[in-house]
Design a protein around this motif. Structure first.
Motif, PDB file in Angstrom:
ATOM      1  N   ASP A 105       0.825  -1.218   0.000  1.00 23.60           N
ATOM      2  CA  ASP A 105       0.000   0.000   0.000  1.00 23.60           C
ATOM      3  C   ASP A 105       0.858   1.267   0.000  1.00 23.60           C
ATOM      4  O   ASP A 105       0.447   2.302  -0.529  1.00 23.60           O
ATOM      5  CB  ASP A 105      -0.923   0.007   1.218  1.00 23.60           C
ATOM      6  N   ASP A 106       2.042   1.204   0.604  1.00 26.19           N
ATOM      7  CA  ASP A 106       2.869   2.405   0.725  1.00 26.19           C
ATOM      8  C   ASP A 106       3.415   2.897  -0.610  1.00 26.19           C
ATOM      9  O   ASP A 106       3.897   4.029  -0.700  1.00 26.19           O
ATOM     10  CB  ASP A 106       4.048   2.133   1.672  1.00 26.19           C
ATOM     11  N   TYR A 107       3.371   2.051  -1.640  1.00 23.35           N
ATOM     12  CA  TYR A 107       4.004   2.414  -2.909  1.00 23.35           C
ATOM     13  C   TYR A 107       3.035   2.370  -4.088  1.00 23.35           C
ATOM     14  O   TYR A 107       3.467   2.340  -5.238  1.00 23.35           O
ATOM     15  CB  TYR A 107       5.174   1.466  -3.187  1.00 23.35           C
ATOM     16  N   ASP A 109       0.764   4.705  -4.895  1.00 21.45           N
ATOM     17  CA  ASP A 109       0.505   6.027  -5.474  1.00 21.45           C
ATOM     18  C   ASP A 109       1.380   6.224  -6.710  1.00 21.45           C
ATOM     19  O   ASP A 109       2.613   6.182  -6.617  1.00 21.45           O
ATOM     20  CB  ASP A 109       0.811   7.106  -4.439  1.00 21.45           C
ATOM     21  N   ASN A 111       2.029   8.918  -8.243  1.00 24.29           N
ATOM     22  CA  ASN A 111       2.764  10.183  -8.154  1.00 24.29           C
ATOM     23  C   ASN A 111       3.504  10.275  -6.829  1.00 24.29           C
ATOM     24  O   ASN A 111       3.660  11.351  -6.256  1.00 24.29           O
ATOM     25  CB  ASN A 111       1.786  11.359  -8.291  1.00 24.29           C
ATOM     26  N   LEU A 112       3.965   9.114  -6.324  1.00 22.05           N
ATOM     27  CA  LEU A 112       4.620   9.076  -5.023  1.00 22.05           C
ATOM     28  C   LEU A 112       5.899   9.906  -5.013  1.00 22.05           C
ATOM     29  O   LEU A 112       6.147  10.667  -4.071  1.00 22.05           O
ATOM     30  CB  LEU A 112       4.927   7.616  -4.659  1.00 22.05           C
ATOM     31  N   ARG A 115       5.058  13.770  -5.065  1.00 27.35           N
ATOM     32  CA  ARG A 115       4.562  14.277  -3.775  1.00 27.35           C
ATOM     33  C   ARG A 115       5.689  14.335  -2.747  1.00 27.35           C
ATOM     34  O   ARG A 115       5.768  15.258  -1.930  1.00 27.35           O
ATOM     35  CB  ARG A 115       3.435  13.383  -3.270  1.00 27.35           C
ATOM     36  N   TYR A 281      12.608   5.695  -3.029  1.00 27.01           N
ATOM     37  CA  TYR A 281      11.455   5.552  -3.930  1.00 27.01           C
ATOM     38  C   TYR A 281      11.921   5.449  -5.386  1.00 27.01           C
ATOM     39  O   TYR A 281      11.400   4.630  -6.165  1.00 27.01           O
ATOM     40  CB  TYR A 281      10.515   6.733  -3.765  1.00 27.01           C
TER      41      TYR A 281
END
Length: 448
Positions: A105-107, A109, A111-112, A115, A281
């Motif tokens: 879930d942490d990755y 997005d 557009n991580l 942001r 990331y």
């Protein structure tokens, strides 16, 4: 009838004797000659040289770890969304093998990174604001210290003026005291003279007025002197007040500055953490694509379909390197370990390459290959034997160009040359081969 048979028997015996005399004449001599020749040949053969050897079986491998079959593992957990190769394909270094998608879930997005960059910019601006506050507070402290110095200088000048004024007032007070004493003496004389009738009342009243003026002047000068002393004390108190007030303000400003520096340091730490997180990331994003680490052939695809989930560190596929420096690993018994040494020659036969082998006469063997021992492991392998590594001898016949890793081979470690009779005698008695050190090994040991 019986006599006839006896005659026939005698005639046959005569014929046989005649045949032996004609056709087998000298046969016994020839047989003795051949037997003697064979015996001499056998004795000569027993004195022919025989190369002692140790036979062992092994496989084709390589000396370098990066040339062995490479497992391509998933660095991040995810699911397979696209394959770019299939089993059996030859790839170049840097080619993409497959693409993964994150499942955490942490990755998720898309557009991580963007942001996180915005958060990083905001934190850097916040750190800049704290830096400006620290600089402004420092300027404020400097201004307060300068103002304090100006006020203290002004009060010091006033203090010097009060010191001089005290000296002047003291002199005036002393002069007034002298005048008062003189006027007092004159007043007492005038009073005595008035009592004696020497002077008139008008003169006495004049003397009385002069005395009172002198007394009033003395009181005025004394009050002026005491007021100046009081002003001097007040000036000193003002200097102390200015120093105290300025010190309090400076300490308060220093506290605010320290607080701003602490906030700035904390923000810088958050900036470093965000930069580390941003880099993680970005690297994690690049790890969604599995890249071939070197040239080779794709084999053993464990995960074959799409949307299959792989765990972190799980093997997905193997790559067999294309460019390999081949070596041969042989396994020898502990009983034979002391008979071999580095630099020693080894003859062997690869599986799939027919050869005619004369183990005692390796130079007469056909289809065999030569190598030299470069390493002998000192720890026992899982199969209860010791591992020996052999490489190609540049001065001998080249190894096959199309060898494959894992190809079996039978090797013969060549020992000392001995006569055949000695080898037969050794085998009959169960003695070990003759132990010796190679010249290369001996020279290396002497240099050490």
């Amino acid at each position: 009838m019986q006599v006839l048979q006896e005659l026939i028997q005698k005639e046959n015996n005569y014929i046989i004797k005649s045949f032996d005399k004609v056709y087998n004449a000298g046969y016994g001599k020839q047989l003795r000659f051949w037997m003697m020749g064979f015996f001499i040949l056998l004795i000569l053969v027993l004195f022919l040289p025989w190369t002692q050897n140790i036979q062992s079986r092994g496989d084709v491998t390589t000396l370098y770890q990066n040339q062995r079959p490479q497992e391509i593992n998933a660095i991040i957990p995810g699911k397979i969304i696209k394959w770019f190769v299939k089993e059996g394909d030859f790839v170049r270094r840097g080619d993409t093998l497959l693409q993964l998608a994150d499942v955490k879930d942490d990755y998720l997005d898309p557009n991580l990174v963007g942001r996180t960059v915005e958060q990083l910019v905001a934190k850097k601006q916040k750190a800049g604001f704290y830096s400006d506050k620290v600089i402004a507070t420092d300027d404020q402290i400097t201004a307060m210290q300068n103002s304090r110095d100006l006020k203290i200088n002004s009060l010091q000048n006033k203090l010097e003026q009060l010191h001089r004024k005290i000296q002047s007032d003291s002199a005036e007070w002393q002069a007034a005291t002298i005048d008062f004493n003189i006027a007092k003496v004159q007043y007492e004389r005038a009073k005595n003279m008035l009592d004696q009738g020497i002077i008139s009342l008008v003169d006495f009243e004049k003397r009385t007025g002069t005395f009172q003026k002198a007394q009033a002047m003395l009181t005025e000068k004394l009050n002026k002197y005491e007021n100046t002393q009081q002003d001097l004390t007040i000036n000193r108190i003002e200097i102390n007040n200015v120093q105290q007030e300025t010190a309090e303000k400076v300490m308060k400003a220093i506290g605010e500055q320290a607080s701003a520096q602490s906030d700035r340091a904390g923000t810088i730490g958050e900036v470093a953490k965000l930069e580390n997180q941003l880099q993680n990331y970005r690297i994690r994003g690049s790890q969604r694509w599995l890249i071939a680490p070197q040239d080779g052939q794709v084999t053993n695809a464990i995960k074959a379909g799409l949307n299959e989930v792989v765990k972190e560190g799980e093997m997905i596929v193997k790559i067999i390197p294309t460019n390999i420096d081949y070596a041969l690993e042989l396994f020898v018994k502990p009983f034979d370990l002391v008979l071999i040494d580095t630099g020693q020659k080894v003859r062997f036969v690869f599986d799939g390459y027919p050869a005619i082998i004369f183990s005692g006469w390796p130079k007469a063997s056909y289809g065999t290959f030569v190598g030299k021992i470069i390493a002998i492991e000192t720890n026992l392998s899982s199969n209860g034997l010791f591992r020996v590594l052999v490489v190609e001898d540049e001065n001998e016949r080249k190894w096959p160009a199309n060898l494959k890793l894992g190809t079996g081979a039978v090797g013969y470690a060549l020992l000392k040359n001995v006569p055949i009779w000695y080898e037969l005698w050794r085998n009959i008695n169960g003695f070990p081969p003759v132990y010796y050190k190679s010249e290369t090994s001996s020279k290396t040991s002497s240099k050490k």
